[in-house]
Scaffold this active site. Sequence first.
Site, PDB file in Angstrom:
ATOM      1  N   ARG A  94     -59.432 -13.226 -40.667  1.00 18.16           N
ATOM      2  CA  ARG A  94     -60.840 -13.147 -40.263  1.00 18.16           C
ATOM      3  C   ARG A  94     -61.092 -14.042 -39.063  1.00 18.16           C
ATOM      4  O   ARG A  94     -60.508 -15.120 -38.963  1.00 18.16           O
ATOM      5  CB  ARG A  94     -61.764 -13.646 -41.383  1.00 18.16           C
ATOM      6  CG  ARG A  94     -61.944 -12.649 -42.437  1.00 18.16           C
ATOM      7  CD  ARG A  94     -62.680 -13.177 -43.641  1.00 18.16           C
ATOM      8  NE  ARG A  94     -62.395 -12.234 -44.681  1.00 18.16           N
ATOM      9  CZ  ARG A  94     -63.027 -11.083 -44.821  1.00 18.16           C
ATOM     10  NH1 ARG A  94     -64.057 -10.801 -44.052  1.00 18.16           N
ATOM     11  NH2 ARG A  94     -62.669 -10.231 -45.750  1.00 18.16           N
ATOM     12  N   LEU A  96     -63.279 -16.713 -37.141  1.00 22.67           N
ATOM     13  CA  LEU A  96     -64.157 -17.781 -37.615  1.00 22.67           C
ATOM     14  C   LEU A  96     -65.452 -17.779 -36.814  1.00 22.67           C
ATOM     15  O   LEU A  96     -65.471 -17.429 -35.638  1.00 22.67           O
ATOM     16  CB  LEU A  96     -63.492 -19.144 -37.441  1.00 22.67           C
ATOM     17  CG  LEU A  96     -62.150 -19.368 -38.122  1.00 22.67           C
ATOM     18  CD1 LEU A  96     -61.816 -20.858 -38.125  1.00 22.67           C
ATOM     19  CD2 LEU A  96     -62.112 -18.823 -39.537  1.00 22.67           C
ATOM     20  N   ASN A 110     -54.083 -22.487 -35.600  1.00 26.66           N
ATOM     21  CA  ASN A 110     -53.629 -21.162 -36.048  1.00 26.66           C
ATOM     22  C   ASN A 110     -52.242 -20.903 -35.492  1.00 26.66           C
ATOM     23  O   ASN A 110     -51.852 -21.483 -34.476  1.00 26.66           O
ATOM     24  CB  ASN A 110     -54.606 -20.098 -35.525  1.00 26.66           C
ATOM     25  CG  ASN A 110     -54.218 -18.699 -35.955  1.00 26.66           C
ATOM     26  OD1 ASN A 110     -53.867 -18.465 -37.117  1.00 26.66           O
ATOM     27  ND2 ASN A 110     -54.258 -17.747 -35.023  1.00 26.66           N
ATOM     28  N   HIS A 112     -49.870 -17.700 -34.123  1.00 23.13           N
ATOM     29  CA  HIS A 112     -49.958 -16.295 -33.714  1.00 23.13           C
ATOM     30  C   HIS A 112     -48.559 -15.826 -33.286  1.00 23.13           C
ATOM     31  O   HIS A 112     -47.863 -16.545 -32.559  1.00 23.13           O
ATOM     32  CB  HIS A 112     -50.952 -16.158 -32.544  1.00 23.13           C
ATOM     33  CG  HIS A 112     -51.132 -14.743 -32.115  1.00 23.13           C
ATOM     34  ND1 HIS A 112     -51.890 -13.839 -32.836  1.00 23.13           N
ATOM     35  CD2 HIS A 112     -50.611 -14.047 -31.075  1.00 23.13           C
ATOM     36  CE1 HIS A 112     -51.845 -12.667 -32.243  1.00 23.13           C
ATOM     37  NE2 HIS A 112     -51.070 -12.757 -31.169  1.00 23.13           N
ATOM     38  N   ASP A 148     -57.724 -15.541 -30.699  1.00 20.43           N
ATOM     39  CA  ASP A 148     -56.409 -16.034 -30.239  1.00 20.43           C
ATOM     40  C   ASP A 148     -56.488 -16.665 -28.838  1.00 20.43           C
ATOM     41  O   ASP A 148     -55.568 -16.501 -28.031  1.00 20.43           O
ATOM     42  CB  ASP A 148     -55.383 -14.888 -30.237  1.00 20.43           C
ATOM     43  CG  ASP A 148     -55.223 -14.261 -31.613  1.00 20.43           C
ATOM     44  OD1 ASP A 148     -55.285 -15.010 -32.606  1.00 20.43           O
ATOM     45  OD2 ASP A 148     -55.041 -13.044 -31.705  1.00 20.43           O
ATOM     46  N   GLU A 177     -41.829 -19.336 -36.245  1.00 17.49           N
ATOM     47  CA  GLU A 177     -43.154 -19.772 -36.719  1.00 17.49           C
ATOM     48  C   GLU A 177     -42.993 -20.901 -37.727  1.00 17.49           C
ATOM     49  O   GLU A 177     -43.706 -21.904 -37.693  1.00 17.49           O
ATOM     50  CB  GLU A 177     -43.899 -18.608 -37.380  1.00 17.49           C
ATOM     51  CG  GLU A 177     -44.273 -17.488 -36.421  1.00 17.49           C
ATOM     52  CD  GLU A 177     -45.078 -16.395 -37.107  1.00 17.49           C
ATOM     53  OE1 GLU A 177     -45.874 -16.702 -38.002  1.00 17.49           O
ATOM     54  OE2 GLU A 177     -44.914 -15.221 -36.722  1.00 17.49           O
TER      55      GLU A 177
HETATM   56  C1  GRF Z   1     -47.716 -14.477 -39.202  1.00  8.13           C
HETATM   57  O1  GRF Z   1     -46.957 -13.604 -38.411  1.00  8.13           O
HETATM   58  C2  GRF Z   1     -48.671 -15.259 -38.357  1.00  8.13           C
HETATM   59  O2  GRF Z   1     -48.176 -15.535 -37.087  1.00  8.13           O
HETATM   60  C3  GRF Z   1     -49.851 -14.343 -38.268  1.00  8.13           C
HETATM   61  O3  GRF Z   1     -49.938 -13.728 -39.515  1.00  8.13           O
HETATM   62  C4  GRF Z   1     -48.658 -13.715 -40.128  1.00  8.13           C
HETATM   63  C5  GRF Z   1     -48.794 -14.391 -41.452  1.00  8.13           C
HETATM   64  O4  GRF Z   1     -47.604 -14.375 -42.184  1.00  8.13           O
HETATM   65  N1  GRF Z   1     -51.041 -15.068 -37.909  1.00  8.13           N
HETATM   66  P1  GRF Z   1     -47.493 -15.236 -43.495  1.00  8.13           P
HETATM   67  O5  GRF Z   1     -48.666 -14.827 -44.385  1.00  8.13           O
HETATM   68  O6  GRF Z   1     -47.574 -16.677 -43.101  1.00  8.13           O
HETATM   69  O7  GRF Z   1     -46.176 -14.874 -44.104  1.00  8.13           O
END
Ligand code: GRF
Length: 205
Positions: A94, A96, A110, A112, A148, A177
């Site tokens: 969502r 914000l 966040n 991304h 983003d 990530e």
């Molecule tokens: C990830 O790819 C993140 O970059 C994006 O949403 C996905 C979430 O994956 N914002 P998870 O729920 O952390 O496995």
Amino acid sequence: MVVKLKLGVLASGRGSNLQAIIDACETGAIPAEVLVVISDNADSIALERGKRHSIESIYVEPPAKGKKEEYELQIVEHLKRHGVELVCLAGYMRMLSNTLLDAFKDKIINIHPSLLPAFKGLDAQVQAFDYGVRYTGCTVHFVELGMDSGSIILQSVVPVYQKDSKEDLAQRILEQEHIIYPRAITLFAEGRLELEGRKVIITEE
Ligand code: GRF
């Protein structure tokens, strides 16, 4: 004794980034602890993950039309009750509004799955794959009103190979990530992120 940064995590789905953050906290790899997990999806694996680690994990029913402020106020209340110092969005689906943004000014980040500002929005890995880029990656950034679009904290570059499927690429990005999100939290915890205009300066240790 290490002073631990108090985290609240908002997640809507699978929660693999949440898990990476919890694990990094529990092993002591980062000076932080997750005090509360909040989800807008009652069936999210993220809530299960939180509970498995004895973290208060709360479902907050998504807002009816025109009720976003009330919805976000509930979230703010849970976060404040736990003394949260940094809010981490981890697959929270969502946008914000100012209710949350003002309550935690410059304290919401966040992750991304692209090298922002390329491929904003949903399915960024597929957008990059379909576009035919040779490199993509992931970005941890501060959250602001635009999608983003907040100041960039860390990025990791991921190559795209010709034999890749979309799933291969998404998996390679996800692995990064899970590395850069905890690293960004550490930088925040150590007070090493300074905003200069829209740029984030990482100060020396
Ligand atoms: C990830 O790819 C993140 O970059 C994006 O949403 C996905 C979430 O994956 N914002 P998870 O729920 O952390 O496995």
